[in-house]
Design an enzyme around this catalytic site. Sequence first.
Site, PDB file in Angstrom:
ATOM      1  N   SER A 379      41.628  41.950  49.614  1.00 27.38           N
ATOM      2  CA  SER A 379      43.001  41.599  49.924  1.00 27.38           C
ATOM      3  C   SER A 379      42.947  40.768  51.203  1.00 27.38           C
ATOM      4  O   SER A 379      41.962  40.826  51.931  1.00 27.38           O
ATOM      5  CB  SER A 379      43.827  42.861  50.119  1.00 27.38           C
ATOM      6  OG  SER A 379      43.144  43.761  50.943  1.00 27.38           O
ATOM      7  N   HIS A 403      38.033  44.497  39.264  1.00 29.65           N
ATOM      8  CA  HIS A 403      38.487  43.104  39.416  1.00 29.65           C
ATOM      9  C   HIS A 403      39.026  42.808  40.808  1.00 29.65           C
ATOM     10  O   HIS A 403      39.361  41.670  41.103  1.00 29.65           O
ATOM     11  CB  HIS A 403      39.550  42.777  38.376  1.00 29.65           C
ATOM     12  CG  HIS A 403      40.961  43.143  38.771  1.00 29.65           C
ATOM     13  ND1 HIS A 403      41.329  44.399  39.202  1.00 29.65           N
ATOM     14  CD2 HIS A 403      42.091  42.398  38.795  1.00 29.65           C
ATOM     15  CE1 HIS A 403      42.621  44.410  39.457  1.00 29.65           C
ATOM     16  NE2 HIS A 403      43.114  43.222  39.231  1.00 29.65           N
TER      17      HIS A 403
END
Lengths: 480, 133
Positions: A379, A403
Amino acid sequence: METRSVGPYEWEVPVGEVPGMRVPGRVFADEELIAKAREDRALEQVANVATLPGIVRASYAMPDIHWGYGFPVGGVAATDVDAGGVISPGGVGFDICCGVRLLRSDLTIPDVQEHLGALSSRLGERIPRGVGAKGMLRLDRAELAGVMRDGAAWVLARGLGWESDLERCEDHGALEGADPAAVSDRAYDRGAPQCGSLGAGNHFLEIQLVDAIYDDAAADAFELSDGVVCVMLHTGSRGLGHQVCTDEVKTFDTLMRRAGISVPDRQLACGPVDSAEARRYLGAMAAAANFARANRHALAHGVRATFEEVLGRTAEDMGMRLVYDVAHNLAKIERYVVDGRERDLCVHRKGATRAFGAGHPELADRYRAAGQPVIVPGSMGTHSYVLVGTDAGRDKAFWSTCHGAGRAMSRTQAKKRMSGTRVRDELADAGVLVNATHPGLLAEEAPYAYKDVARVVDTCEGAGLSRKVARLRPLAVIKG
Amino acid sequence: MPYRILDHTADIGIEATAPDVPTLFSEAVRACAAVILDAPPGEPVAEAPVAVEAQDLAALLAALLGEALWTFESTSKLPVAAELEVSATTAAGTLRCMETATVGGPAIKAVTYHQLLVERSDDGWRARVFFDV
């Protein structure tokens, strides 16, 4: 939802937790990640997927699992094509072939440090992004059909990108069986202006630096070494894919009722793989997938051109070769031995990445000895990872792995914790430049809204799904 | 309260209530606009025709919201209400739109069928829809 430990990093949701389960759920997680998965409705969705007709072995969930729609994000389900197995467009999702592309380079920090601001700024200007942005390519209907048929190769034939990009891409840049005629006029209308655009939400482009190598041999095969600059981009099939899925969920919802199939959530709408509707969907899905490959291929061209402009060197001279391009929302017909018999399975990966082990015949020669590269974005502000598929992965979860980090917090919660501009400022303090069209929306994608990506990839390794190859630290983030 | 926003780990949902189905659908359109704007929608000043069909009321609402999103994507006019005639399988009429809208919320990719619901409630009708964002 009951979960019981069945091995290191493996948890089972027993048959019976949801009426109609045909197989158990199997979640790959450590204690902390399974505790997180229990907080929302993700495990219920794992159990719901286990009701799909023809599902074999288990309804799997990767360590980055979280509540999605229909399938959990991080879900993997394989159905036996010749035994009434179904395909579910919702099990691929709206952003068909959403995925990640990683470019490596020979550049190091001294080459880019003084230019990071200019690179970030020019990438922001040259790479179309955000809601409603028009793409780098404007396509008429015939051209768009060509993109859907040929994928990245169509863009390459127009002089964008490098020939070597194709072998460094899952499916060599085009999924077979694409049928542009199976795509609706509305999907054409949405896709025509959007090829070569990043989009918004969690899609991004990052300049990164390799700051750790875990597997020297695989890193060599992927041309990654400590201290080199990379560029990662994350996007998918844009409005074209969204429309294909919208059209097909409605079709399969009707088909399901006609076929007498019952599922616990309408978004799991499905039908036999061996049906006219499924063949049509597979053709349309492949067409949308090829649009996504072409989209990322075009964007990578824009990245190379921007680096050339800012740094005054050719992309070839800077060694800006593709590492790989992976999809993490796709269904594929793959062959596996199940219960002693070789079968064609329809493998749905919704927020999960295919991860072939070494020696797999579908891998390009350059990756066959090491295994398939898997690109796992973190992130904003956290590390990303390059992994490699393992031999054990085939039997663990049909050669699938995580993923991303996986969301841990809703958008509303994330926004309550911190403003978007403060997120941007804190990232700048941590040495990460952020260029966003809507800084106010940054809080929704803040690092704290996601799970710890290091824990996720370590769990994948512990479970035998994949191995770590390299870690990448963000230098600059460009968001839609 | 005619609509409220529902929390979700990755996506976002709405719940709407109304005394009758056409008003319920209009409230759902307003709620969808509120998600896009991240604020209560303004007054409509423009119109766009709409006609959808589906096999039941819930799928009909999903189709209507899909048309509202398409209207916004293709014209930049944001539907904030609807005036509709609704049967069991069709809805037709007018989307009422803001002429320009400043997007303040997440981009909605699509309308999902996840936990999709249109049902009678004690005092009218209730709908629930989740969007992929």
